[in-house]
Design an enzyme around this catalytic site. Structure first.
Site, PDB file in Angstrom:
ATOM      1  N   THR A 159      31.024  38.236 -21.498  1.00  0.00           N
ATOM      2  CA  THR A 159      29.593  38.378 -21.210  1.00  0.00           C
ATOM      3  C   THR A 159      28.901  37.019 -21.314  1.00  0.00           C
ATOM      4  O   THR A 159      27.921  36.763 -20.622  1.00  0.00           O
ATOM      5  CB  THR A 159      28.919  39.402 -22.156  1.00  0.00           C
ATOM      6  OG1 THR A 159      28.930  38.902 -23.485  1.00  0.00           O
ATOM      7  CG2 THR A 159      29.611  40.753 -22.104  1.00  0.00           C
ATOM      8  N   ARG A 217       8.307  18.958 -22.201  1.00  0.00           N
ATOM      9  CA  ARG A 217       8.908  20.268 -22.457  1.00  0.00           C
ATOM     10  C   ARG A 217       8.012  21.348 -21.866  1.00  0.00           C
ATOM     11  O   ARG A 217       6.861  21.093 -21.509  1.00  0.00           O
ATOM     12  CB  ARG A 217       9.074  20.492 -23.964  1.00  0.00           C
ATOM     13  CG  ARG A 217       7.754  20.623 -24.701  1.00  0.00           C
ATOM     14  CD  ARG A 217       7.916  21.008 -26.166  1.00  0.00           C
ATOM     15  NE  ARG A 217       6.609  21.116 -26.801  1.00  0.00           N
ATOM     16  CZ  ARG A 217       6.410  21.538 -28.040  1.00  0.00           C
ATOM     17  NH1 ARG A 217       7.443  21.855 -28.814  1.00  0.00           N
ATOM     18  NH2 ARG A 217       5.194  21.632 -28.545  1.00  0.00           N
ATOM     19  N   GLN A 237       0.030  22.755 -32.368  1.00  0.00           N
ATOM     20  CA  GLN A 237      -1.083  22.597 -33.311  1.00  0.00           C
ATOM     21  C   GLN A 237      -2.216  21.800 -32.661  1.00  0.00           C
ATOM     22  O   GLN A 237      -3.402  22.123 -32.805  1.00  0.00           O
ATOM     23  CB  GLN A 237      -0.606  21.860 -34.578  1.00  0.00           C
ATOM     24  CG  GLN A 237       0.315  22.670 -35.482  1.00  0.00           C
ATOM     25  CD  GLN A 237       1.791  22.517 -35.180  1.00  0.00           C
ATOM     26  OE1 GLN A 237       2.179  22.328 -34.031  1.00  0.00           O
ATOM     27  NE2 GLN A 237       2.626  22.609 -36.196  1.00  0.00           N
ATOM     28  N   LYS A 254      26.168  41.219 -19.808  1.00  0.00           N
ATOM     29  CA  LYS A 254      25.134  40.614 -20.661  1.00  0.00           C
ATOM     30  C   LYS A 254      23.792  41.218 -20.278  1.00  0.00           C
ATOM     31  O   LYS A 254      23.409  41.216 -19.106  1.00  0.00           O
ATOM     32  CB  LYS A 254      25.114  39.094 -20.460  1.00  0.00           C
ATOM     33  CG  LYS A 254      24.365  38.350 -21.536  1.00  0.00           C
ATOM     34  CD  LYS A 254      25.021  38.467 -22.909  1.00  0.00           C
ATOM     35  CE  LYS A 254      25.713  37.199 -23.333  1.00  0.00           C
ATOM     36  NZ  LYS A 254      26.487  37.392 -24.570  1.00  0.00           N
ATOM     37  N   HIS A 297       9.493  29.570 -27.438  1.00  0.00           N
ATOM     38  CA  HIS A 297      10.382  28.452 -27.112  1.00  0.00           C
ATOM     39  C   HIS A 297      11.116  28.665 -25.787  1.00  0.00           C
ATOM     40  O   HIS A 297      11.638  29.749 -25.525  1.00  0.00           O
ATOM     41  CB  HIS A 297      11.419  28.269 -28.217  1.00  0.00           C
ATOM     42  CG  HIS A 297      10.810  28.036 -29.568  1.00  0.00           C
ATOM     43  ND1 HIS A 297      10.024  26.934 -29.861  1.00  0.00           N
ATOM     44  CD2 HIS A 297      10.853  28.762 -30.701  1.00  0.00           C
ATOM     45  CE1 HIS A 297       9.627  27.001 -31.123  1.00  0.00           C
ATOM     46  NE2 HIS A 297      10.101  28.101 -31.661  1.00  0.00           N
TER      47      HIS A 297
HETATM   48  O1  LIG Z   1       4.398  22.323 -31.129  1.00  0.00           O
HETATM   49  C1  LIG Z   1       5.271  22.427 -32.031  1.00  0.00           C
HETATM   50  N1  LIG Z   1       4.899  22.415 -33.317  1.00  0.00           N
HETATM   51  C2  LIG Z   1       5.804  22.529 -34.340  1.00  0.00           C
HETATM   52  O2  LIG Z   1       5.421  22.504 -35.559  1.00  0.00           O
HETATM   53  C3  LIG Z   1       7.164  22.665 -34.001  1.00  0.00           C
HETATM   54  N2  LIG Z   1       8.282  22.796 -34.742  1.00  0.00           N
HETATM   55  C4  LIG Z   1       9.311  22.913 -33.872  1.00  0.00           C
HETATM   56  O3  LIG Z   1      10.521  23.104 -34.187  1.00  0.00           O
HETATM   57  N3  LIG Z   1       8.864  22.836 -32.581  1.00  0.00           N
HETATM   58  C5  LIG Z   1       7.517  22.680 -32.642  1.00  0.00           C
HETATM   59  N4  LIG Z   1       6.568  22.561 -31.678  1.00  0.00           N
END
Ligand SMILES: O=c1[nH]c(=O)c2[nH]c(=O)[nH]c2[nH]1
Length: 300
Positions: free
Chosen positions: A60, A178, A221, A15, A249
């Site tokens: 893998t 998170r 946001q 991998k 992510h």
């Molecule tokens: O901070 C985030 N804003 C989003 O609009 C969003 N959409 C998502 O799937 N994760 C997140 N995280």
């Protein structure tokens, strides 16, 4: 011409580029380790190549899982030790594996400084951002925008995302804790071109990053609006701030199939797709100046 028998030559497989982020959170001062790991096994894999018999093939996917599970069980520490442990696991654990190639890139992070002090759980990727500027002149109409791209920052806690609508296509779990990571592209328009740019650039840049570190985020946001607001509240010479931030992510790896818990420690740093969050932040009543932004690459 007679064709001789076709034989398999050297081969290896595994991998490539497993993106691993390990957060050590035993105390409020978090540590992060960020690696890209590649495992490749060598040994007796002829049957798979020549007849499609997979009986000897350590998938893998299994190799990738082992990387994540070992990060949870043993931590990372030095990448050399981490790779040696992985190598021994595959070579000693499977008769058909005689060797392999194991490689890791380590991505270094510094702590974001807030009022000169290193933050507990907010980091900026080592290596400077790229500073950029665009000057627009039409006769006496002069506008300067300044900014930067590629400031990669991460908070290992202090970020939530919940309360969003759920429909037939929603699978994302709500979270109160998170990892939040992004690569900030920021532009700001100076109210007047007569600015000591060398003195002011680092002030705005540091304010943006310190605000990323300090805001308890309810969404990316929310964070970017607060970043823009912090600059507009502190800097009279800035008229407008634009931010473009990919949501890099970090997915919690499910280690349960391997009998391991994962209390927000081992993450898969996904490459794409990514959320792309962009906003323009201005003072109420200030007239927009779209022509200035028309030639600034990259967003809204
Ligand atoms: O901070 C985030 N804003 C989003 O609009 C969003 N959409 C998502 O799937 N994760 C997140 N995280």
């Amino acid at each position: 011409m007679a064709v001789g028998e076709v034989v398999l030559g050297s081969n290896q497989y595994g991998k490539a580029e497993v993106r691993l982020v390990r957060v050590t959170r035993d105390t409020p001062v978090h540590e992060i380790e960020d690696l890209t790991v590649t495992t490749q096994l060598r040994g007796d894999f002829a049957a798979c190549h020549t007849t499609g018999d997979n009986a000897q093939v350590v998938a893998t996917d299994t190799q990738k899982n082992t990387v994540y599970a070992f990060a949870r069980q043993f931590g990372v520490g030095s990448p050399e030790r981490f790779l040696l442990r992985l190598a021994r696991h595959f070579v000693d654990g499977f008769d058909q594996v005689t060797g392999g190639r194991f490689a890791a890139d380590v991505h270094a992070w510094d702590r974001i400084a807030v009022d000169g002090e290193p933050h507990d759980h907010a980091f900026v990727r080592t290596g400077r951002e790229t500073r950029r500027t665009v000057v627009q002149v039409d006769g006496d109409d002069v506008h300067v925008v300044s900014g930067f791209t590629g400031a990669t920052v991460l908070k290992s806690t202090g970020s939530e995302f919940w309360g969003f609508p759920r429909d037939a296509y929603t699978t994302l779990p709500e979270t109160k804790d998170r990892v939040l990571a992004t690569s900030v592209t920021a532009w700001w328009r100076w109210a007047d071109p007569d600015v000591d740019f060398e003195a002011r650039y680092p002030v705005v840049r540091d304010l943006l990053l310190a605000t990323f570190a300090q805001v308890h985020s309810l969404a990316l946001q929310h964070t970017i609006f607060e970043m823009g607001r912090a600059v507009l509240e502190a800097c009279d010479d800035v008229a407008e701030v634009r931010l473009s931030c990919p949501n890099k992510h970090h997915f919690l790896v499910d280690l349960e199939p391997f009998g391991l818990d994962n209390p927000n420690e081992v993450f898969y740093a996904a490459d794409r797709p990514y959320g792309l969050i962009e906003a323009d932040v201005r003072r109420e009543g200030d007239p927009p100046v779209p022509h200035v932004w028309a030639s600034v690459p990259g967003f809204v």
